[in-house]
Design a protein around this motif. Structure first.
Motif, mmCIF file in Angstrom:
data_model
loop_
_atom_site.group_PDB
_atom_site.id
_atom_site.type_symbol
_atom_site.label_atom_id
_atom_site.label_comp_id
_atom_site.label_asym_id
_atom_site.label_seq_id
_atom_site.Cartn_x
_atom_site.Cartn_y
_atom_site.Cartn_z
ATOM 1 N N SER A 24 0.812 -1.210 0.075
ATOM 2 C CA SER A 24 -0.115 0.006 -0.018
ATOM 3 C C SER A 24 0.837 1.274 -0.052
ATOM 4 O O SER A 24 0.355 2.515 0.278
ATOM 5 N N GLU A 25 2.281 1.176 -0.157
ATOM 6 C CA GLU A 25 3.037 2.266 0.019
ATOM 7 C C GLU A 25 2.634 3.332 -1.179
ATOM 8 O O GLU A 25 2.986 4.442 -0.959
ATOM 9 N N ASP A 26 2.136 2.954 -2.201
ATOM 10 C CA ASP A 26 1.966 3.761 -3.240
ATOM 11 C C ASP A 26 0.526 4.580 -3.418
ATOM 12 O O ASP A 26 -0.139 4.671 -4.424
ATOM 13 N N TRP A 27 -0.173 4.342 -2.399
ATOM 14 C CA TRP A 27 -1.815 4.689 -2.116
ATOM 15 C C TRP A 27 -1.939 6.006 -2.544
ATOM 16 O O TRP A 27 -3.057 6.468 -3.058
ATOM 17 N N ARG A 28 -0.895 7.042 -2.653
ATOM 18 C CA ARG A 28 -1.208 8.431 -2.946
ATOM 19 C C ARG A 28 -1.450 8.364 -4.478
ATOM 20 O O ARG A 28 -2.286 9.493 -5.035
ATOM 21 N N GLU A 29 -0.901 7.542 -5.128
ATOM 22 C CA GLU A 29 -0.996 7.642 -6.725
ATOM 23 C C GLU A 29 -2.655 7.232 -6.812
ATOM 24 O O GLU A 29 -3.175 7.760 -7.624
ATOM 25 N N TYR A 30 -3.092 6.320 -5.939
ATOM 26 C CA TYR A 30 -4.460 6.043 -6.163
ATOM 27 C C TYR A 30 -5.483 6.950 -5.893
ATOM 28 O O TYR A 30 -6.566 7.355 -6.378
ATOM 29 N N ARG A 31 -5.036 7.679 -4.645
ATOM 30 C CA ARG A 31 -5.774 8.780 -4.299
ATOM 31 C C ARG A 31 -5.943 10.208 -5.310
ATOM 32 O O ARG A 31 -7.172 10.388 -5.431
ATOM 33 N N ASP A 32 -4.934 10.151 -6.165
ATOM 34 C CA ASP A 32 -4.992 11.270 -7.093
ATOM 35 C C ASP A 32 -6.052 11.083 -8.298
ATOM 36 O O ASP A 32 -6.530 11.702 -8.928
ATOM 37 N N GLU A 33 -6.312 9.433 -8.308
ATOM 38 C CA GLU A 33 -7.360 9.120 -9.258
ATOM 39 C C GLU A 33 -8.851 9.671 -8.889
ATOM 40 O O GLU A 33 -9.827 9.637 -9.821
ATOM 41 N N LEU A 34 -9.209 10.173 -7.649
ATOM 42 C CA LEU A 34 -10.343 10.557 -7.227
ATOM 43 C C LEU A 34 -10.597 12.053 -7.548
ATOM 44 O O LEU A 34 -11.755 12.368 -8.218
#
Length: 416
Positions: free
Chosen positions: A293-303
């Motif tokens: 889950s270290e890259d979670w902020r990249e997925y956050r940007d998808e919002l």
């Protein structure tokens, strides 16, 4: 362990909610839901629900405000409700809760709907005494009060919305839809009038109950229908609230004792359900220290790439952000093209189209753990294997690609 609860208006959205990371999902019952146009679940879906659900949790929204005829209908359908694989009923009407409790006992949990506007520890205790195991607090509950409510009622599960649309009216008790369209939000048939575009105008002649000289809103597609208002000029979004987004504050929600993070959106697209669920899944996993889950902020940007209004933190910290309406109607970077279905042969997949696909267009494929794979060198084929230049919504076509995609991936196109 925090539960991630996602919306599912249809069986297809339910599949994507689970696939993209939801621990639980909620669906509506057509006769009793406050989202009657969400493509709700029917008797024909029972076997499919059981197959899709598997070991996940599934909750049923039975949360409309019930009149006498509705209570009678609920009693008639109790046996049918028992055939569904529901773990809990989300209920706002205390009479409906009483009927469900007497019929199902402890075999189905009772969750108090946010529509019941439960905002304090005394009310939570009262609902606990009645038999509710979970309370979905009113959206107006500040975070510091949530902590006190949980401390006072430690055995009660607390659920709150963390993402999605908010209402300018108090927890959705809005009469604007009924006023302008005859469709009542309180009977599950909201026409989302707060999302339309309006202009402020001054009447020059008295017409009906709208006196000459008064300011009012006129909806763009309904000239001659007026809603009194006293601020702004030109078309306005005064009736449209900002969307809720709490992904950057999940640690504080966890510290307050919230057990379930809920995403709004049973009427949103499967692209919204999948993308938002995936982002919060990654964020929760990071919060709980899970590997990968270290890259979670990249997925956050998808919002920010899914259709949304301006984001806010709702009522959790203060009322200032939510008290101001959004200044834009919608923000959207991508268009959902369709989804990857079964693999016919290596590299060749059936498509479920939602919008037009054209040969040579730059597409992106996203998956539960895949941010975005770009492709322009794909081929569109009909079921006979012939190449076609384009295909429209609901046409039966296939896509051939050399990219590492799988069934369940979503296809999108970046908008200019």
């Amino acid at each position: 362990m925090i539960e991630l609860l996602s919306p599912a208006g249809t069986l297809e959205k339910l599949t994507y909610a689970y696939t993209y990371g939801a621990d639980a999902a909620y669906v509506g019952m057509q006769d009793f839901s406050l989202r009657t146009r969400a493509g709700n679940i029917t008797e024909d879906d029972i076997d499919s629900l059981k197959r899709i659900k598997g070991e996940k949790k599934l909750f049923a929204a039975v949360n409309s405000y019930m009149h006498e005829k509705d209570i009678g209908l609920l009693k008639e359908k109790l046996e049918l409700l028992g055939r569904y694989p529901f773990d809990a009923f989300i209920v706002s009407d205390i009479g409906a809760a009483h009927i469900l409790k007497n019929h199902f006992g402890e075999s189905r949990a009772l969750h108090l709907s946010t529509q019941a506007n439960c905002l304090n520890s005394a009310a939570v205790q009262a609902y606990a005494d009645f038999g509710f195991s979970r309370v979905i607090l009113g959206r107006e509950t500040p975070l510091d009060e949530i902590r006190r409510i949980k401390d006072t009622n430690p055995e009660m599960e607390i659920e709150t919305f963390v993402h999605g649309a908010m209402c300018m009216a108090y927890s959705g008790r809005c009469f604007l839809s009924a006023f302008l369209t005859g469709r009542s939000a309180n009977q599950g048939d909201c026409s989302h009038t707060c999302r339309w575009t309006y202009r402020l105008m001054e009447r020059q002649e008295t017409e009906g109950s709208f006196p000459s000289g008064e300011l009012a809103l006129e909806e763009e597609s309904r000239p001659g229908t007026y809603f009194p208002v006293n601020e702004g000029d030109g078309y306005t979004t005064i009736l449209s609230s900002k969307d809720l987004c709490m992904i950057d504050h999940l640690a504080k929600l966890k510290e307050a004792g919230i057990d379930s993070f809920k995403i709004e959106g049973r009427m949103k697209s499967l692209y919204y359900v999948a993308t938002v669920t995936r982002a919060y899944r990654k964020a929760i996993d990071a919060l709980e220290g899970k590997a990968g889950s270290e890259d979670w902020r990249e997925y956050r940007d998808e919002l920010f790439r899914v259709s949304h209004r301006e984001f806010s933190t709702g009522f959790f910290f203060d009322n200032e952000e939510i008290a101001n309406p959004t200044e834009v109607s919608y923000l959207r970077d991508y268009l959902l093209i369709g989804t990857i279905q079964d693999e016919v042969e290596p590299g060749l997949f059936d498509l479920s189209l939602k919008n037009k696909i054209e040969q040579g267009t730059a597409l992106e494929f996203i998956g539960p753990k895949t941010l975005g794979i770009e492709d322009t060198d794909f081929s569109i084929l009909d079921k006979e294997g012939n190449t076609v230049e384009s295909a429209n919504h609901h046409q039966s076509v296939r896509i051939r690609t050399k990219k590492p995609v799988k069934p369940g991936f979503i296809i999108r196109k970046k908008l200019n």
